[in-house]
Structures are given as structure tokens and as C-alpha cells.
Design a protein around this motif. Structure first.
Motif, short mmCIF file in Angstrom:
data_model
loop_
_atom_site.label_atom_id
_atom_site.label_comp_id
_atom_site.label_asym_id
_atom_site.label_seq_id
_atom_site.Cartn_x
_atom_site.Cartn_y
_atom_site.Cartn_z
N UNK A 68 0.82 -1.21 0.00
CA UNK A 68 0.00 0.00 0.00
C UNK A 68 0.85 1.26 0.00
N UNK A 69 0.34 2.31 -0.66
CA UNK A 69 1.00 3.60 -0.54
C UNK A 69 0.71 4.15 0.85
N UNK A 70 1.51 5.08 1.31
CA UNK A 70 1.42 5.61 2.68
C UNK A 70 0.02 6.15 3.00
N UNK A 71 -0.55 6.91 2.09
CA UNK A 71 -1.87 7.51 2.30
C UNK A 71 -2.94 6.43 2.54
N UNK A 72 -2.88 5.36 1.78
CA UNK A 72 -3.85 4.27 1.93
C UNK A 72 -3.67 3.56 3.26
N UNK A 77 -5.86 2.62 8.76
CA UNK A 77 -5.64 2.68 10.21
C UNK A 77 -6.73 3.53 10.87
N UNK A 78 -7.07 4.65 10.25
CA UNK A 78 -8.11 5.53 10.80
C UNK A 78 -9.50 4.90 10.77
N UNK A 79 -9.74 4.01 9.82
CA UNK A 79 -11.07 3.43 9.63
C UNK A 79 -11.26 2.11 10.39
N UNK A 80 -10.34 1.76 11.26
CA UNK A 80 -10.47 0.51 12.00
C UNK A 80 -11.69 0.56 12.90
N UNK A 81 -12.31 -0.58 13.08
CA UNK A 81 -13.50 -0.70 13.92
C UNK A 81 -13.11 -0.62 15.39
#
Length: 155
Positions: A68-72, A77-81
Motif C-alpha cells: 500500500x502507498x502511505x496515504x492508503x 488505520x483511521x477506519x479501523x473498527x
């Protein structure tokens, strides 16, 4: 009248020739080579393995990081449940990849048809889904920029 017609035809041919020369002088993006397509195919297969064959979500996150690219990575990580997913695992049963048309030499879309078995809280469920991955070649190597997951329900 014959002379006028000849002159009009000559001008039309000159315009056509000028247009063709202009097209010939435009630089097109080089097509992706067969070797690069093989590299993308291998990377895509490894990414599908990492996404759908894991014993825990932490393991999956570690496995997919190199693809993955860094942004992805940051977005995932931010969208983890928030709820506990320690008892989650997955087994990749099959995967097929279809390459979409290339628009330039630094970007390609791959559509994957994936069959996996997801186990959550000791309950297994077979899943069929389509995964569209946009690969970019920013740092000299192909990495996933974005994902689009669509669950397929058999009828």
C-alpha cells in the motif's frame, strides 16, 4: 470548374496531411510492458493473499503494509473498527484477476473475483466478492492506492 475542384481537393489533402503529422508528433505514454504486467499480476496475487488469508486482523494489517502507498495505509488505520476483532480469521479459497484498460503507464486497475471463508466468533461464512484495486507506480514500484469492495450474493 475542374481546376477549382482540383484546388479544393489539394487543400483538403494538405489539411489531412497536417493533421496526421500533428498526431504523429504527439507523445503518447509508453504502454506497460509484458514484464511489468507479470509484476503487477504477482503483486496483486500477493495482496489478495494478504487481504484474505490471515489468522488475525493485526496479522492482515502487517501483511498488506508493503503493498500500500502511505496515504492508503493511514486511511485504513483511521477506519479501523472499535469493537474487538481478535477472533477474526480468513482463508482465501480462490481468486481471479482481470486487468482493466491502461490509461497511462503509472496507473492500472485490477478487478479481482475472490472467494474466501471468514471466521468471526468461531462462525465461518463463505464470501464471494469483487475487489477493485487501483495500483500506482509512484516510488518506482507498484502499490495499491485504493480499494473498492463489493460483496457478491449468489442467486
Amino acid at each position: 470548374m475542374n481546376n477549382q475542384q482540383t484546388e479544393k481537393e489539394k487543400q483538403a489533402k494538405e489539411r489531412e496531411l497536417k493533421k496526421l503529422r500533428s498526431l504523429a508528433n504527439t507523445k503518447e505514454e509508453p504502454a506497460t510492458t509484458l514484464d511489468e504486467m507479470k509484476i503487477i499480476k504477482d503483486i496483486n496475487y500477493q495482496l489478495m493473499e494478504a487481504l484474505f488469508a490471515y489468522e488475525s486482523l493485526d496479522e492482515r494489517d502487517q501483511q498488506i503494509t508493503p503493498y500500500l502507498i502511505e496515504e492508503t495505509k493511514n486511511n485504513m488505520t483511521r477506519c479501523k473498527s472499535d469493537y474487538d476483532q481478535n477472533d477474526t480469521s480468513s482463508l482465501l479459497l480462490s481468486s481471479e484477476a482481470f486487468f482493466a484498460k491502461l490509461f497511462n503507464s503509472n496507473e492500472i486497475n485490477v478487478i479481482n473475483y475472490v472467494v474466501s471463508e471468514l471466521t468471526f466468533n468461531k462462525e465461518a461464512q463463505k464470501q464471494h466478492m469483487y475487489v477493485k484495486v487501483k495500483y500506482v507506480k509512484d516510488t518506482g514500484q507498484w502499490q495499491a492506492k485504493s480499494f473498492n469492495f463489493s460483496k457478491y450474493v449468489e442467486g
